[in-house]
Design a protein around this motif. Sequence first.
Motif, PDB file in Angstrom:
ATOM      1  N   LEU A 512       1.028  -1.217  -0.006  1.00 50.57           N
ATOM      2  CA  LEU A 512      -0.084   0.123   0.072  1.00 50.57           C
ATOM      3  C   LEU A 512       0.929   1.308  -0.080  1.00 50.57           C
ATOM      4  CD1 LEU A 512      -2.787  -1.066   2.552  1.00 50.57           C
ATOM      5  CD2 LEU A 512      -2.965  -1.116   0.194  1.00 50.57           C
ATOM      6  N   LEU A 513       2.050   1.208   0.681  1.00 49.84           N
ATOM      7  CA  LEU A 513       2.936   2.417   0.876  1.00 49.84           C
ATOM      8  C   LEU A 513       3.464   2.814  -0.612  1.00 49.84           C
ATOM      9  CD1 LEU A 513       4.614   2.260   4.161  1.00 49.84           C
ATOM     10  CD2 LEU A 513       2.978   3.979   3.471  1.00 49.84           C
ATOM     11  N   ARG A 514       3.635   1.755  -1.332  1.00 50.38           N
ATOM     12  CA  ARG A 514       4.163   1.711  -2.663  1.00 50.38           C
ATOM     13  C   ARG A 514       3.278   2.327  -3.651  1.00 50.38           C
ATOM     14  NH1 ARG A 514       6.707  -3.622  -2.244  1.00 50.38           N
ATOM     15  NH2 ARG A 514       4.861  -4.304  -3.304  1.00 50.38           N
ATOM     16  N   LEU A 515       2.157   1.863  -3.463  1.00 49.53           N
ATOM     17  CA  LEU A 515       0.943   2.479  -4.434  1.00 49.53           C
ATOM     18  C   LEU A 515       0.741   4.013  -3.926  1.00 49.53           C
ATOM     19  CD1 LEU A 515      -1.653  -0.523  -4.314  1.00 49.53           C
ATOM     20  CD2 LEU A 515      -0.361   0.236  -6.246  1.00 49.53           C
ATOM     21  N   LYS A 516       0.857   4.237  -2.952  1.00 51.45           N
ATOM     22  CA  LYS A 516       0.537   5.766  -2.411  1.00 51.45           C
ATOM     23  C   LYS A 516       1.479   6.568  -3.125  1.00 51.45           C
ATOM     24  CE  LYS A 516       3.456   7.035   1.117  1.00 51.45           C
ATOM     25  NZ  LYS A 516       4.894   7.712   0.614  1.00 51.45           N
ATOM     26  N   ASN A 517       2.618   6.278  -3.605  1.00 51.15           N
ATOM     27  CA  ASN A 517       3.471   7.185  -4.420  1.00 51.15           C
ATOM     28  C   ASN A 517       2.978   7.368  -5.545  1.00 51.15           C
ATOM     29  OD1 ASN A 517       5.491   7.419  -2.211  1.00 51.15           O
ATOM     30  ND2 ASN A 517       6.316   5.328  -2.811  1.00 51.15           N
ATOM     31  N   HIS A 518       2.401   6.476  -6.259  1.00 53.97           N
ATOM     32  CA  HIS A 518       1.682   6.804  -7.444  1.00 53.97           C
ATOM     33  C   HIS A 518       0.473   7.568  -7.502  1.00 53.97           C
ATOM     34  CE1 HIS A 518      -0.041   5.962 -11.503  1.00 53.97           C
ATOM     35  NE2 HIS A 518      -1.254   5.425 -10.933  1.00 53.97           N
ATOM     36  N   HIS A 519      -0.352   7.388  -6.332  1.00 53.42           N
ATOM     37  CA  HIS A 519      -1.405   8.289  -6.298  1.00 53.42           C
ATOM     38  C   HIS A 519      -1.034   9.733  -5.919  1.00 53.42           C
ATOM     39  CE1 HIS A 519      -3.664   4.119  -5.186  1.00 53.42           C
ATOM     40  NE2 HIS A 519      -3.645   4.533  -6.331  1.00 53.42           N
ATOM     41  N   LEU A 520      -0.083   9.879  -4.908  1.00 51.18           N
ATOM     42  CA  LEU A 520       0.324  11.287  -4.829  1.00 51.18           C
ATOM     43  C   LEU A 520       0.808  12.340  -5.821  1.00 51.18           C
ATOM     44  CD1 LEU A 520       2.186  10.824  -1.492  1.00 51.18           C
ATOM     45  CD2 LEU A 520       0.270  11.960  -1.677  1.00 51.18           C
ATOM     46  N   GLY A 521       1.489  11.486  -6.847  1.00 49.45           N
ATOM     47  CA  GLY A 521       1.812  12.197  -8.079  1.00 49.45           C
ATOM     48  C   GLY A 521       0.616  12.734  -8.824  1.00 49.45           C
ATOM     49  N   LYS A 522      -0.580  12.446  -8.455  1.00 46.58           N
ATOM     50  CA  LYS A 522      -1.690  12.867  -9.548  1.00 46.58           C
ATOM     51  C   LYS A 522      -2.390  14.166  -8.638  1.00 46.58           C
ATOM     52  CE  LYS A 522      -3.162   8.184 -11.322  1.00 46.58           C
ATOM     53  NZ  LYS A 522      -4.447   7.162 -11.437  1.00 46.58           N
TER      54      LYS A 522
END
Length: 581
Positions: A512-522
């Motif tokens: 989940l912490l890896r996925l959050k980096n992708h989401h923060l970029g948006k």
Amino acid sequence: MILQALTQYYDRKQLSPDPKDRLPAYGLEEKEIPFVIEIDKSGNFVTLVDTRVIEGKKKIAQKFLIPQGVKKTSGIATNLLWDNAEYVLGIVCKGKLDRVAEQHKAFREKISSLPIDTSNDLGIVAVKEFFEKLDLSNLELHPSWNEIIDTNPNFTFRLHGDVELICQRPAIIAATAQSSEVEDANGICLVSGTPAEIERLHSSIKGVWGAQTAGANIVSFNLPAFSSFGKDQGANSPVGKAAVFAYTTALNSLLGRGSRQRAQVGDTSTVFWAAQEHELENSFMDLFGEPSKDDPDRSTNAIKMVMQAAQTGRFSRGGAETEFYVLGLSPNAARIAIRFWEKVTAFDVSKRVAQHFTDLEIVRAPHDPEYLSLFRLLTALAIQGKADNIPPNLGGEVMRSILNGTPYPAGFLNLAIQRSKAEQHPSYARIAVIKASINRIIRRNNLNSSQKEKEFHVMLDTTNHNPAYLLGRLFATLEKIQEEANPGINATIRDRYYSAASSTPVAVFTTLLRLKNHHLGKLHKGRAVQLEKLIAEIMSDLSDFPRILTLQEQGRFALGYYHQRQTFFTKPQSSTEEVTQ
């Protein structure tokens, strides 16, 4: 103790200045009588009156004060001037022809055996004449005749033009009272402590949810295995006839339809009363039942009254030290099981009930009710939210915990956590149960511990560094990032990962912490920085992700998730307020 308290309640109600509030005198009882046969003074049939009215989807018969019914057994036992259709009319409904003939004969013989003074009463003479010329052809024309044959309802008589029934005429009432007062003392009554004629078979208790419709017994010895020292039936628990009448009449009144002194808690029928007239008697039901459609604020007002009384010790009617009784009953074949019995002062019960609602208090959405009824709490823990799926005994155990001020049963917390995981939805009601259960456990443990654990607050507590609580907050924050990065998303990480994250964090949070980096970029840079700071603040007190969380820790996880989630939807009080405030 239970029978004594019920007997005392009967005695108090007998002295009530309000006739409508008064319980029937010894030898009489209130009974629903669906059909009344009206006859003239010569015993000629006039009409058949159907006393039933439609309430909801049911037909409810009118109640009448009549001579107390006898205990029905496998033998033939008839009531005076009222009984079912087989006894009164001699028609075959459910029994066999020969037995019905004997029942009808016994009914007529009981009328004939009345004292001479009573047998000369105008009503009795008319009933005797009616039976001498008995003709069912007129009765068979009644629209409900087929229903009568199918259901075998109760019948009684009335003289045409009179208001009272024949069994209510003064001569009949006097004869009933006289026969009830004649006692042949053959033992010591356990309730009164005085010599009395011991009742062999106690009257049935009706109104217990799930019990037999004909009624069940609290005191019953119908097999040799239940007896001792060679005693037979009621002699094993000697209670005088007058005391049996008093406690059964009182309990049937408390359990009766429309009673304001009963509440259904799961499978437990709960009744309550006070040693003296008290405000709690008529408001206790509102504390735990669903809000009334006619007066939706009544439950809220009752809860606020109890909370105020818990602080001041004052009631608008009744004293703080008045003894208050709560009795929980459940069906058990032909008997009634005592699920719980509590005797406390009115002040103590108000404090414990107030503590219950204080423990349940949790931040909520504007549309959520301020106070949760016990029924709503239990259904929130049941599969598909159905009352039929509430585990047996759970309601009674929760009520006992409330009245004792002790930790809730383990099943209360377990089910709240299990349903939250199964449905991936820690709802308002479930979180309220989790918070209340865990806080009571913490409160008990702190009594004997030098290291005091902090109780959970109504709203988010940023000073609570419990790892499971922090993990719940972190999960809610990660979900919020995903939602803002993908507006209108149909399913979030909660729908897929909540159960695993709350029980085996190490297997989920790295992903989940890896996925959050992708989401923060948006996200907008300022918002992304704000949420990253929040994640850093939460994780600063987390040394590692645990391999597994215990059940109580899963409850703390749920609280952290819910608190943080509610904070995201709470309007900040000022522009300088942090996102976690």
